[in-house]
Scaffold this active site. Structure first.
Site: not given
Length: 451
Positions: A164, A288, A292
């Site tokens: 995030g 990365e 999910r």
């Protein structure tokens, strides 16, 4: 076969998962905190159970409480959505121990890819290009300074754990790096319980391109093409589109094949996203992997016709992917914007009561909304309250539809970023598809307080 799913999440993603479950005839269980007692996702679910106070540490991060509700309601599976416990190896392991299906990858994969340092090592072994950087955690600001001198400034400082955009900062000088290291290491330790940091060479004028993959438990992996995610503020995405307007067909295929290689190298299963940085010459680097479902998954669904949540559930049911790579094709163009309850000048959250809400309507307009008129946006969670997705036969048509939909999107009582989004899509650089990660800092000049 899965008959009942507990959604270990809240807001628009909980509503999104519930919607697909209903289409599949699967019963749903919601969990909610004090702040979400009147939330729409709670009302959408077949059952809903209170799990704690408003603070996430005492509710949505309470692994034991969520597992207890799953057992109490005889839920076959848990869908973690994104954020919260979605990438927690401990949560995945606990689900397996309790014979509850975790709709996501195995715990060891979550653990591997959850460490950006270990993920880099795995990708290097797989032959996937990575950004030049440290191959282990940097233990001190002094060590970071020594490494930065070797690779040259600017450098990107990153937290090994979490995501995030938390713990990330660009440093252009030794003084800047020293200050950034101290601040971000403390911040990462506070948010993720792990203050480990590492450095990468900062790729200037880069684009953030990510590739959606699906992998079943029978060694079949496919890619659902890419998403352009370069428009970001504070390392968090604001607008995403698919396909990317800035890459060639050849590069598109290279990125897709590389994403599949990366997923297969770690024996990945379920939905996942491989994120890349692409430089001005078209050279790309692994950034990365998000293990999910992504916030921006709807744009991929719109251009491929694939329901990614449905595929997640099918994969968790041990089913073979129902389509092959050559059967997936891009049709049209889709754009998503994130609607934040925040001051569009300072980017500060703007909690408060929503006194009026009118969502845009029309052909090829999709709303993923967590709130309604009369709801109170609390300070306890991420300020994203909705997503607006539009589809067009081509990018120009999608932009026109987005412009009209944003005009129709009316929220009163709180500040939002809608005016900022309206401004962004008028910029010549955006219209030409020239959206680099520096886009907002380069072009956006706040000139109003927002709605």
């Amino acid at each position: 076969m899965i008959k009942k799913v507990l959604i270990a999440n809240r807001g628009e993603i909980a509503r999104r998962i519930i919607r697909t479950c209903k289409q599949l005839g699967i019963q749903t269980v919601a969990v909610y905190s004090d702040a979400d007692q009147n939330a729409l996702f709670k009302k959408d679910a077949d059952e809903a159970y209170h799990i704690g106070p408003s603070q996430v540490q005492q509710s949505y991060l309470q692994l034991d409480s969520i597992i207890e509700v799953a057992k109490q309601t005889n839920a076959d599976a848990i869908h973690p959505g994104y954020g919260f416990l979605s990438e927690s190896p401990a949560f995945a392991e606990r689900c397996r121990e309790e014979n509850i299906i975790f709709i996501g990858p195995e715990a060891d994969i979550l653990r591997l890819m959850g460490s950006k340092i270990e993920a880099r090592k795995a990708m290097i072994e797989a032959g996937v290009p990575v950004i030049p950087g440290t191959d282990r955690a940097v233990g001190s600001a002094e060590e970071a300074l020594r490494f930065a001198e070797k690779i040259g400034y600017p450098v990107m400082l990153k937290a090994s754990a979490g995501g995030g955009g938390i713990g990330m900062e660009i440093a252009h000088s030794a003084d800047g790096l020293k200050k950034a290291f101290e601040n971000n290491s403390k911040r990462a330790a506070s948010f993720f319980g792990d203050g480990a940091m590492f450095l990468e060479k900062h790729i200037q004028n880069s684009r953030h391109i990510e590739v959606q993959i699906l992998a079943d438990q029978h060694n079949h992996t496919i890619y659902l093409f890419e998403r352009e995610c370069s428009i970001q503020r504070r390392n968090q995405k604001v607008l995403e589109e698919a396909p990317s307007p800035s890459i060639s067909e050849q590069l598109r295929e290279q990125l897709g094949r590389t994403a599949v290689i990366a997923a297969e190298a770690i024996h990945y299963s379920n939905a996942g996203t491989i994120e890349f940085l692409v430089d001005e010459s078209g050279k790309f680097y692994f950034l990365e992997m998000n293990t999910r479902i992504q916030v921006e998954h709807p744009v991929t669904e719109e251009i491929t016709g694939v329901d990614i949540v449905k595929e997640q559930i099918n994969i968790a049911n041990n089913q073979v992917l129902s389509f092959k790579q050559e059967e997936i094709a891009i049709k049209g163009h889709a754009i998503e914007v994130r609607i934040y309850a925040e001051d569009p000048i300072r980017f500060f959250p703007s909690p408060g009561k929503i006194t009026a809400l009118e969502l845009p309507e029309g052909k090829d307009v999709r709303n993923e909304c967590a709130v309604t008129s009369g709801d109170t946006v609390t300070p306890f969670y991420d300020p994203m309250i909705a997503k607006l997705i539009v589809y067009g036969e081509n990018r120009s048509e999608a932009i026109d539809k987005l412009e009209e939909a944003l005009r129709q999107f009316n929220i009163e009582g709180i500040k939002t970023n809608i005016l900022m989004l309206q401004e962004i899509i008028t910029y010549e650089a955006f219209l030409k598809g020239n959206t680099q990660t520096s886009f907002l800092s380069k072009y956006y000049q706040p000139n109003s307080g927002g709605k």
